[in-house]
Scaffold this motif. Structure first.
Motif, PDB file in Angstrom:
ATOM      1  N   GLU A 117      21.734 -28.930  10.665  1.00 32.68           N
ATOM      2  CA  GLU A 117      21.051 -29.504  11.832  1.00 32.68           C
ATOM      3  C   GLU A 117      20.637 -28.391  12.790  1.00 32.68           C
ATOM      4  OE1 GLU A 117      22.811 -31.687  15.693  1.00 32.68           O
ATOM      5  OE2 GLU A 117      23.074 -32.857  13.845  1.00 32.68           O
ATOM      6  N   TRP A 118      21.559 -27.465  13.079  1.00 34.39           N
ATOM      7  CA  TRP A 118      21.250 -26.344  13.965  1.00 34.39           C
ATOM      8  C   TRP A 118      20.128 -25.497  13.372  1.00 34.39           C
ATOM      9  CZ3 TRP A 118      21.444 -21.055  13.154  1.00 34.39           C
ATOM     10  CH2 TRP A 118      21.202 -20.279  14.290  1.00 34.39           C
ATOM     11  N   GLN A 119      20.226 -25.227  12.085  1.00 37.10           N
ATOM     12  CA  GLN A 119      19.214 -24.409  11.421  1.00 37.10           C
ATOM     13  C   GLN A 119      17.846 -25.060  11.527  1.00 37.10           C
ATOM     14  OE1 GLN A 119      20.115 -22.608   7.499  1.00 37.10           O
ATOM     15  NE2 GLN A 119      18.348 -23.729   6.774  1.00 37.10           N
ATOM     16  N   ASP A 120      17.780 -26.366  11.284  1.00 35.94           N
ATOM     17  CA  ASP A 120      16.495 -27.073  11.385  1.00 35.94           C
ATOM     18  C   ASP A 120      15.932 -26.971  12.802  1.00 35.94           C
ATOM     19  OD1 ASP A 120      16.668 -27.769   8.714  1.00 35.94           O
ATOM     20  OD2 ASP A 120      17.340 -29.827   9.107  1.00 35.94           O
ATOM     21  N   LYS A 121      16.795 -27.120  13.803  1.00 41.11           N
ATOM     22  CA  LYS A 121      16.349 -27.024  15.196  1.00 41.11           C
ATOM     23  C   LYS A 121      15.946 -25.592  15.547  1.00 41.11           C
ATOM     24  CE  LYS A 121      18.947 -30.959  16.958  1.00 41.11           C
ATOM     25  NZ  LYS A 121      19.996 -31.418  17.892  1.00 41.11           N
ATOM     26  N   ALA A 122      16.708 -24.611  15.086  1.00 39.27           N
ATOM     27  CA  ALA A 122      16.427 -23.206  15.394  1.00 39.27           C
ATOM     28  C   ALA A 122      15.132 -22.735  14.725  1.00 39.27           C
ATOM     29  CB  ALA A 122      17.598 -22.323  14.967  1.00 39.27           C
ATOM     30  N   LEU A 123      14.813 -23.310  13.578  1.00 37.31           N
ATOM     31  CA  LEU A 123      13.620 -22.889  12.842  1.00 37.31           C
ATOM     32  C   LEU A 123      12.416 -23.808  13.088  1.00 37.31           C
ATOM     33  CD1 LEU A 123      15.247 -21.833   9.439  1.00 37.31           C
ATOM     34  CD2 LEU A 123      14.339 -20.344  11.241  1.00 37.31           C
ATOM     35  N   LYS A 124      12.572 -24.740  14.023  1.00 42.59           N
ATOM     36  CA  LYS A 124      11.467 -25.655  14.324  1.00 42.59           C
ATOM     37  C   LYS A 124      10.258 -24.841  14.775  1.00 42.59           C
ATOM     38  CE  LYS A 124      10.283 -29.847  16.713  1.00 42.59           C
ATOM     39  NZ  LYS A 124      10.713 -30.924  17.589  1.00 42.59           N
ATOM     40  N   GLY A 125       9.127 -25.126  14.192  1.00 46.84           N
ATOM     41  CA  GLY A 125       7.905 -24.397  14.530  1.00 46.84           C
ATOM     42  C   GLY A 125       7.639 -23.207  13.630  1.00 46.84           C
ATOM     43  N   GLU A 128       6.734 -23.008   6.698  1.00 48.44           N
ATOM     44  CA  GLU A 128       7.495 -22.945   5.441  1.00 48.44           C
ATOM     45  C   GLU A 128       7.320 -21.584   4.778  1.00 48.44           C
ATOM     46  OE1 GLU A 128       9.801 -25.052   4.185  1.00 48.44           O
ATOM     47  OE2 GLU A 128       9.510 -26.105   6.082  1.00 48.44           O
ATOM     48  N   HIS A 129       6.118 -21.049   4.843  1.00 49.91           N
ATOM     49  CA  HIS A 129       5.866 -19.721   4.279  1.00 49.91           C
ATOM     50  C   HIS A 129       6.739 -18.669   4.963  1.00 49.91           C
ATOM     51  CE1 HIS A 129       3.819 -16.175   2.746  1.00 49.91           C
ATOM     52  NE2 HIS A 129       3.687 -15.764   3.994  1.00 49.91           N
ATOM     53  N   ASP A 130       6.772 -18.696   6.299  1.00 41.84           N
ATOM     54  CA  ASP A 130       7.575 -17.720   7.035  1.00 41.84           C
ATOM     55  C   ASP A 130       9.064 -17.899   6.763  1.00 41.84           C
ATOM     56  OD1 ASP A 130       5.322 -16.520   8.052  1.00 41.84           O
ATOM     57  OD2 ASP A 130       5.470 -17.470  10.034  1.00 41.84           O
ATOM     58  N   LYS A 131       9.514 -19.141   6.588  1.00 41.51           N
ATOM     59  CA  LYS A 131      10.923 -19.386   6.250  1.00 41.51           C
ATOM     60  C   LYS A 131      11.261 -18.749   4.910  1.00 41.51           C
ATOM     61  CE  LYS A 131      11.287 -23.808   8.648  1.00 41.51           C
ATOM     62  NZ  LYS A 131      11.451 -25.261   8.474  1.00 41.51           N
ATOM     63  N   LYS A 132      10.369 -18.908   3.931  1.00 39.08           N
ATOM     64  CA  LYS A 132      10.604 -18.325   2.605  1.00 39.08           C
ATOM     65  C   LYS A 132      10.636 -16.799   2.676  1.00 39.08           C
ATOM     66  CE  LYS A 132       8.775 -22.189  -0.016  1.00 39.08           C
ATOM     67  NZ  LYS A 132       7.685 -22.728  -0.836  1.00 39.08           N
ATOM     68  N   VAL A 137      13.735 -11.740   2.800  1.00 36.82           N
ATOM     69  CA  VAL A 137      14.122 -10.501   3.482  1.00 36.82           C
ATOM     70  C   VAL A 137      15.639 -10.476   3.689  1.00 36.82           C
ATOM     71  CG1 VAL A 137      13.947  -9.195   5.639  1.00 36.82           C
ATOM     72  CG2 VAL A 137      11.882 -10.108   4.553  1.00 36.82           C
ATOM     73  N   LEU A 138      16.215 -11.593   4.127  1.00 29.65           N
ATOM     74  CA  LEU A 138      17.669 -11.651   4.294  1.00 29.65           C
ATOM     75  C   LEU A 138      18.391 -11.399   2.974  1.00 29.65           C
ATOM     76  CD1 LEU A 138      18.172 -14.650   6.747  1.00 29.65           C
ATOM     77  CD2 LEU A 138      18.489 -12.222   7.230  1.00 29.65           C
ATOM     78  N   ASP A 139      17.880 -11.967   1.893  1.00 29.26           N
ATOM     79  CA  ASP A 139      18.477 -11.724   0.571  1.00 29.26           C
ATOM     80  C   ASP A 139      18.426 -10.239   0.214  1.00 29.26           C
ATOM     81  OD1 ASP A 139      19.055 -14.422   0.232  1.00 29.26           O
ATOM     82  OD2 ASP A 139      17.303 -14.813  -1.054  1.00 29.26           O
ATOM     83  N   MET A 140      17.298  -9.602   0.522  1.00 32.84           N
ATOM     84  CA  MET A 140      17.168  -8.171   0.236  1.00 32.84           C
ATOM     85  C   MET A 140      18.158  -7.354   1.064  1.00 32.84           C
ATOM     86  SD  MET A 140      12.966  -8.105  -0.091  1.00 32.84           S
ATOM     87  CE  MET A 140      12.821  -6.541   0.676  1.00 32.84           C
ATOM     88  N   ILE A 141      18.315  -7.723   2.329  1.00 31.32           N
ATOM     89  CA  ILE A 141      19.275  -7.025   3.191  1.00 31.32           C
ATOM     90  C   ILE A 141      20.688  -7.229   2.673  1.00 31.32           C
ATOM     91  CG2 ILE A 141      20.308  -6.990   5.506  1.00 31.32           C
ATOM     92  CD1 ILE A 141      17.476  -7.735   6.577  1.00 31.32           C
ATOM     93  N   GLU A 142      20.997  -8.446   2.249  1.00 31.01           N
ATOM     94  CA  GLU A 142      22.337  -8.739   1.731  1.00 31.01           C
ATOM     95  C   GLU A 142      22.636  -7.908   0.488  1.00 31.01           C
ATOM     96  OE1 GLU A 142      25.085 -12.623   0.642  1.00 31.01           O
ATOM     97  OE2 GLU A 142      22.915 -12.819   0.502  1.00 31.01           O
ATOM     98  N   ILE A 143      21.678  -7.793  -0.401  1.00 25.57           N
ATOM     99  CA  ILE A 143      21.858  -7.000  -1.624  1.00 25.57           C
ATOM    100  C   ILE A 143      22.068  -5.526  -1.279  1.00 25.57           C
ATOM    101  CG2 ILE A 143      20.650  -6.115  -3.677  1.00 25.57           C
ATOM    102  CD1 ILE A 143      19.386  -8.998  -3.861  1.00 25.57           C
ATOM    103  N   LYS A 144      21.233  -5.006  -0.384  1.00 21.86           N
ATOM    104  CA  LYS A 144      21.356  -3.593   0.001  1.00 21.86           C
ATOM    105  C   LYS A 144      22.679  -3.344   0.721  1.00 21.86           C
ATOM    106  CE  LYS A 144      18.836  -0.719  -0.647  1.00 21.86           C
ATOM    107  NZ  LYS A 144      18.808   0.230  -1.765  1.00 21.86           N
ATOM    108  N   ALA A 145      23.102  -4.275   1.572  1.00 24.15           N
ATOM    109  CA  ALA A 145      24.377  -4.127   2.276  1.00 24.15           C
ATOM    110  C   ALA A 145      25.529  -4.107   1.273  1.00 24.15           C
ATOM    111  CB  ALA A 145      24.557  -5.250   3.291  1.00 24.15           C
TER     112      ALA A 145
END
Length: 151
Positions: A117-125, A128-132, A137-145
């Motif tokens: 619910e928080w995520q949906d509210k925080a990402l409102k606006g 879908e392309h930008d979310k993907k 990018v987060l996945d790439m950072i997680e792998i590098k970390a």
């Protein structure tokens, strides 16, 4: 021209922003949850158990990058609260396997619903392309970390 200090600051700001966003999500969750007395760490541990039934305390330690003694203390508290059940591993009697109790499963479901619910509210606006792209990018950072953590 960028200086070493400004480059370091930019990297630090990214880390600070990620931590701030994480804290804001948890604060939102705590304000909505019926079990607000649980710590963020305990919530994280029971989510790991939910995602990995029969995980050992050592497995939780590795998954959350926490020391074993801290995990043991928090798992013991979760057992006392009736959220987690500890069973002896039949293949290695020195090791315990952890599972969520029915109450623990309810707590995790409530937590995940609240965080979604928080995520949906925080990402409102956000498109879908930008979310993907953001998730990629987060996945790439997680792998590098994780790679850096192995060094």
């Amino acid at each position: 021209m960028k200086t070493i200090a400004s480059t370091s600051l930019e990297k630090l700001v990214l880390t600070q922003k990620m931590m701030k966003i994480s804290r804001q999500g948890w604060q939102y969750g705590r304000s909505k949850l019926q079990h607000p007395a649980l710590s963020n760490v305990m919530y994280n541990i029971i989510v790991v158990i939910y995602s990995n039934p029969d995980i050992s305390q050592d497995g939780i330690s590795k998954a959350l990058k926490m020391d074993k003694s801290s995990v043991a203390k928090i798992v013991s508290k979760a057992i006392e609260k009736g959220l987690v059940v500890r069973n002896v591993n039949p293949d290695d009697r020195r090791e315990y396997r952890l599972q969520l109790s029915e109450e623990g499963q309810e707590v995790v479901k409530e937590l995940l619903d609240t965080l979604r619910e928080w995520q949906d509210k925080a990402l409102k606006g956000v498109s879908e392309h930008d979310k993907k792209v953001f998730i990629k990018v987060l996945d790439m950072i997680e792998i590098k970390a994780a790679e850096l953590d192995q060094q």
